[in-house]
Scaffold this active site. Structure first.
Site, PDB file in Angstrom:
ATOM      1  N   ILE A 476       0.841  -1.205   0.000  1.00  0.00           N
ATOM      2  CA  ILE A 476       0.000   0.000   0.000  1.00  0.00           C
ATOM      3  C   ILE A 476       0.873   1.251   0.000  1.00  0.00           C
ATOM      4  O   ILE A 476       0.467   2.311   0.470  1.00  0.00           O
ATOM      5  CB  ILE A 476      -1.002  -0.011   1.178  1.00  0.00           C
ATOM      6  N   GLY A 477       2.070   1.098  -0.542  1.00  0.00           N
ATOM      7  CA  GLY A 477       3.018   2.202  -0.560  1.00  0.00           C
ATOM      8  C   GLY A 477       4.125   1.987   0.447  1.00  0.00           C
ATOM      9  O   GLY A 477       5.011   2.827   0.627  1.00  0.00           O
ATOM     10  N   GLY A 519       2.397  -6.389   8.221  1.00  0.00           N
ATOM     11  CA  GLY A 519       2.594  -7.003   6.906  1.00  0.00           C
ATOM     12  C   GLY A 519       4.006  -7.527   6.701  1.00  0.00           C
ATOM     13  O   GLY A 519       4.212  -8.668   6.282  1.00  0.00           O
ATOM     14  N   LEU A 625      14.589  -4.134   7.635  1.00  0.00           N
ATOM     15  CA  LEU A 625      14.583  -4.989   6.436  1.00  0.00           C
ATOM     16  C   LEU A 625      15.050  -4.233   5.201  1.00  0.00           C
ATOM     17  O   LEU A 625      15.676  -4.803   4.311  1.00  0.00           O
ATOM     18  CB  LEU A 625      13.188  -5.569   6.216  1.00  0.00           C
ATOM     19  N   THR A 629      12.877   2.000   2.708  1.00  0.00           N
ATOM     20  CA  THR A 629      11.421   1.945   2.870  1.00  0.00           C
ATOM     21  C   THR A 629      11.038   2.120   4.345  1.00  0.00           C
ATOM     22  O   THR A 629      10.010   2.723   4.654  1.00  0.00           O
ATOM     23  CB  THR A 629      10.840   0.624   2.317  1.00  0.00           C
ATOM     24  N   LYS A 696      10.511  -6.165  13.920  1.00  0.00           N
ATOM     25  CA  LYS A 696       9.201  -5.776  14.439  1.00  0.00           C
ATOM     26  C   LYS A 696       8.568  -4.799  13.450  1.00  0.00           C
ATOM     27  O   LYS A 696       9.189  -4.393  12.475  1.00  0.00           O
ATOM     28  CB  LYS A 696       9.339  -5.109  15.815  1.00  0.00           C
ATOM     29  N   GLY A 697       7.341  -4.411  13.729  1.00  0.00           N
ATOM     30  CA  GLY A 697       6.629  -3.511  12.830  1.00  0.00           C
ATOM     31  C   GLY A 697       7.122  -2.082  12.935  1.00  0.00           C
ATOM     32  O   GLY A 697       7.525  -1.620  13.998  1.00  0.00           O
ATOM     33  N   VAL A 698       7.080  -1.374  11.808  1.00  0.00           N
ATOM     34  CA  VAL A 698       7.508   0.026  11.806  1.00  0.00           C
ATOM     35  C   VAL A 698       6.490   0.945  11.120  1.00  0.00           C
ATOM     36  O   VAL A 698       6.531   2.155  11.277  1.00  0.00           O
ATOM     37  CB  VAL A 698       8.900   0.185  11.143  1.00  0.00           C
ATOM     38  N   GLU A 700       3.584   2.103  11.523  1.00  0.00           N
ATOM     39  CA  GLU A 700       2.785   3.103  12.231  1.00  0.00           C
ATOM     40  C   GLU A 700       3.565   3.839  13.312  1.00  0.00           C
ATOM     41  O   GLU A 700       3.078   4.809  13.890  1.00  0.00           O
ATOM     42  CB  GLU A 700       1.570   2.412  12.865  1.00  0.00           C
TER      43      GLU A 700
HETATM   44 MO1  MOS Z   1      -3.750   0.071   9.839  1.00  0.00          MO
HETATM   45  S1  MOS Z   1      -4.796   1.550  10.697  1.00  0.00           S
HETATM   46  O1  MOS Z   1      -4.102  -1.283  10.767  1.00  0.00           O
HETATM   47  O2  MOS Z   1      -4.006   0.076   8.224  1.00  0.00           O
END
Ligand code: MOS
Length: 744
Positions: A476-477, A519, A625, A629, A696-698, A700
């Site tokens: 999604i970008g 993701g 990663l 990005t 881990k996630g980045v 947000e």
């Molecule tokens: Mo996010 S707000 O879980 O796309």
């Protein structure tokens, strides 16, 4: 160390394979492979597919806040040029979904739940004809007899505990506040936000016999297929979604929106493809909003500024019967000390469009307020706000007792401060004046929970020694194409130009989708596991164990034996599906990504105008990663932080509930002139509990607290503490010091 056998991630994979491989491509700031397509306008987005015989649908929105559709005067509109159909089927969606359901009930658009809810679809040969007819369609309504309030603060609003969140209670907060050497008890407000993704929501639907093909713009295809199938009462196997490029989502495309189901129903009714593209105004009025919040923060501290008590209570809103409530206190649970605590969220039932996940649901607004309140406490205690934060990091999650998987908050605060030049900050406001501008600095912590979700991916090592990665994961970008290719390239010892990544098609194995910053680590781990299975086969062909084999640039080596992959693969494509699901590691550890924001602002001494002059963010989120990005994600979050601090606010008219600022001219996102040079520092970390990638996630993290740093900088500049976001001029001017008194 042993290879985990289960699909579920039950114990940390400590082998850290990606630090043992030879290719050296992981983490590198590689360009997005699809970048040239995007910048040259040749990446095909949902509305751009050329499909023979496609006709155009335009949604018709209700112009009452609540009630029922009494009559739709179809005939005059059906007589208009080019018009093919007027549909108001009961399967059409009244409220958009969150993307986690498998069971969208029949919603029936004859009931109107909020102003501008879609009630019908007009289909015509051309877009202009459909738009004209949609404008001309006359709909009669019966107003609701017992309407739900429009205002979340209305005493008439029902206020509930959200079904999916329990309050956190420990000790005696009231007593801790009474006993505290220093305390803060403040109320903050944050406004509703729009996701404002660049690409409006759009779907082209076509039926091939009894199978529905959707070209659409969605974040989580494996869920979206189920949602569509439920609405249409067909099996999920009869739905295929194709979404290789998605122009931003920020939560608004997690679940299906109105246009998708409307297009599918119309295409079935007409026996031909139908495209429905929402206008910008329709997107603002009908897709997920972020709830406005009212937050009470209580901080009780001892004489050294150590928290003994922490209260964070939030009041948010949503439509009746919606499960989601902005989880405002999500990061407060684990971030700071204070065993005497009370954290809770309550949701007021009101009549505005559905509130749902918008980038970093919870932390985005919770952290900006908590971090502003922490600044108030630091001032009271008389210590540096960075010290205050460092003094308050618990060893284990308070009340719950869970250990942390990893936490780079101290490093982020220290490295960020050094790079930003925090030592230049004056402890008290109104000390620095440049001409007509007060200058100030502020800091805030960043924190966002880390989540893994179920994911699969297929990796094929081809006979020519190239690799193919396939999953329905969306980009999604965010950079999914780039990082999934890097993971496969690293694991299989291939330069990145020998790895092809195909995404966004539900005929491929189901990835995690894009949401909740999960993701990359979820689908990335599936790619990694598929590659691991291929490595074992290659090693066996080479005559060794996988851990004794090195592969680089397509050549596998063991001792003095060297063989090209194209040869080892043995004349037949080697395909493996990798899979991962969250398991015990998610229960055993508190997993979150951390960081720190530093902002320098100028506040105009006469007008109260705030300009962000520079901003630094330092972030630790496990393995990086792709440094390019990942940095872009952090930048995007910080830009939204500027918007949250200074300009963004959904404004509803309380007479009829309509959204007043339903376009990008009136809903002010930061533009280039508002965004100064932003610095991003990526801290290297490994987190085996989070994922086999040790990442881990980045996605947000960059928004989670950013607006707090800016608000704190405004206070440091001019001594005005605004507890209602955004910090617009009208809230600052009345409190500014005499502009003539201090001529710096
Ligand atoms: Mo996010 S707000 O879980 O796309």
């Amino acid at each position: 160390m042993a290879k985990p056998s289960a699909v579920t991630y039950d114990r940390p994979d400590e082998r850290n394979l990606l630090d043992t491989t030879a290719q050296g491509v992981i983490g590198k700031p590689l360009d997005r492979p699809e970048g040239p397509l995007k910048v040259s306008g040749t990446a095909t987005y949902a509305a751009e597919w050329k499909i023979d015989g496609c006709v155009e649908g335009v949604l018709v929105l209700a112009d009452i806040p609540q009630g029922t559709v009494k009559a739709i005067h179809k005939d005059p509109v059906l007589a208009m040029p080019g018009v093919l159909a007027v549909l108001a089927d009961e399967a059409m969606v009244r409220r958009p979904a969150q993307g986690t359901a498998g069971e969208a009930p029949v919603q029936d658009v004859h009931t109107v739940d909020y102003f501008a809810q879609p009630v019908a679809l007009v289909v015509a040969r051309t877009f202009e004809q459909a738009r004209d007819a949609a404008l001309a369609l006359k709909v009669d309504y019966d107003a609701a007899r017992d309407p739900v309030p429009l205002d979340p603060e209305s005493p008439a609003a029902t206020v509930e505990q959200p079904s999916d969140s329990e309050p956190v209670e420990g000790g005696d907060l009231d007593q801790a506040m009474l006993d505290a050497a220093f305390s803060v008890d403040v109320e903050y407000h944050t406004p509703g936000h729009a996701s404002a993704a660049m690409e409006p929501h759009a779907t082209i639907a076509q039926w091939q016999d009894d199978r529905l093909i959707l070209h659409g713009s969605y974040q989580m295809l494996a869920y979206n297929v189920k949602e569509i199938a439920d609405c249409l009462s067909i099996p999920p196997a009869k739905v295929r979604i194709i979404a290789p490029y998605v122009g931003g989502g920020f939560g608004s495309k997690l679940g299906i929106t109105h246009e998708a189901v409307a297009a599918a129903i119309a295409a079935r009714a007409l026996g031909r493809p139908v495209r429905v593209v929402m206008t910008r105004q329709q997107v603002f009025q009908t897709v997920m909003r972020r709830s406005e919040t009212r937050q009470r923060v209580r901080l009780a501290a001892d004489a050294d500024g150590r928290l003994t008590g922490l209260g964070h209570e939030a009041h948010v809103s949503n439509l009746p019967d919606e499960d989601f409530a902005e989880p405002v206190t999500q990061a407060t649970e684990f971030l700071y000390r204070g065993e005497n605590r009370l954290l809770k969220v309550e949701v007021a039932r009101i009549c505005r469009m559905t509130a749902g996940s918008v980038r970093a649901p919870g932390e985005a607004v919770g952290m900006q307020v908590l971090e502003a309140a922490m600044d108030e406490l630091a001032e009271q205690v008389g210590i540096d706000p960075i010290d205050l934060r460092k003094r308050n990091l618990p060893d284990k999650v308070p009340v719950e007792g869970t250990p942390y998987s990893s936490r780079m908050l101290v490093q982020a605060l220290d490295e960020g401060a050094a790079s930003f030049g925090w030592d230049q900050r004056k402890a008290t406001p109104c000390q620095v004046r440049e001409g007509d501008w007060w200058i100030g600095m502020g800091v805030a912590s960043a924190a966002r929970v880390n989540m893994m979700v179920k994911a699969q991916a297929r990796v094929t090592l081809k006979t020519d020694g190239t690799a193919l990665v396939e999953t329905d994961q969306t980009d999604i970008g965010t950079g999914s194409y780039a990082i999934l290719g890097q993971i496969a390239g690293e694991m299989l010892g291939l330069p990145i130009d020998r790895v092809k990544v195909v995404l966004g098609d539900t005929d491929l194995p189901p990835g995690a989708g894009s949401g909740g910053s999960f993701g990359a680590i979820s689908t990335g781990s599936a790619v990694m596991r598929a590659c691991e299975a291929i490595r074992e086969k290659l090693a066996s062909a080479l005559g060794c164990d996988a851990e004794d084999m090195a592969i680089k640039d397509g050549i596998a080596r063991h001792g003095s034996v060297e063989r090209p992959l194209a040869e080892l693969v043995g004349g037949k494509d080697m395909a493996e599906v990798g899979a991962i699901e969250p398991g015990q590691t998610a229960e055993d550890f508190s997993q979150a990504s951390y960081g720190a924001f530093f902002a320098e602002v100028a506040v105009h001494a006469f007008t109260g105008e705030v300009r962000v002059r520079r901003m630094t963010g330092a972030f630790g989120f496990g393995r990086v990663l792709n440094a390019k990005t990942a940095r872009s994600q952090c930048l995007g979050g910080m830009v939204w932080g500027i918007g949250s601090a200074l300009t963004e606010e959904l404004a509803f008219d309380l007479r009829d509930g309509h959204l007043v600022n339903h376009d990008l001219a009136e809903y002010h996102v930061p533009v280039h002139a508002d965004v100064p040079a932003l610095d991003v520092i990526l801290l290297e970390e490994r987190d085996a509990a989070a994922s086999p990638l040790q990442a881990k996630g980045v996605g947000e993290l960059g928004i989670c607290g950013a607006a707090g740093a800016i608000a704190n900088a405004v206070y440091n500049a001019c001594g005005v503490r605004v507890r209602s976001f955004p910090l617009t001029l009208d809230k600052i001017i009345p409190h500014l010091p005499d502009p003539f008194a201090a001529a710096g």
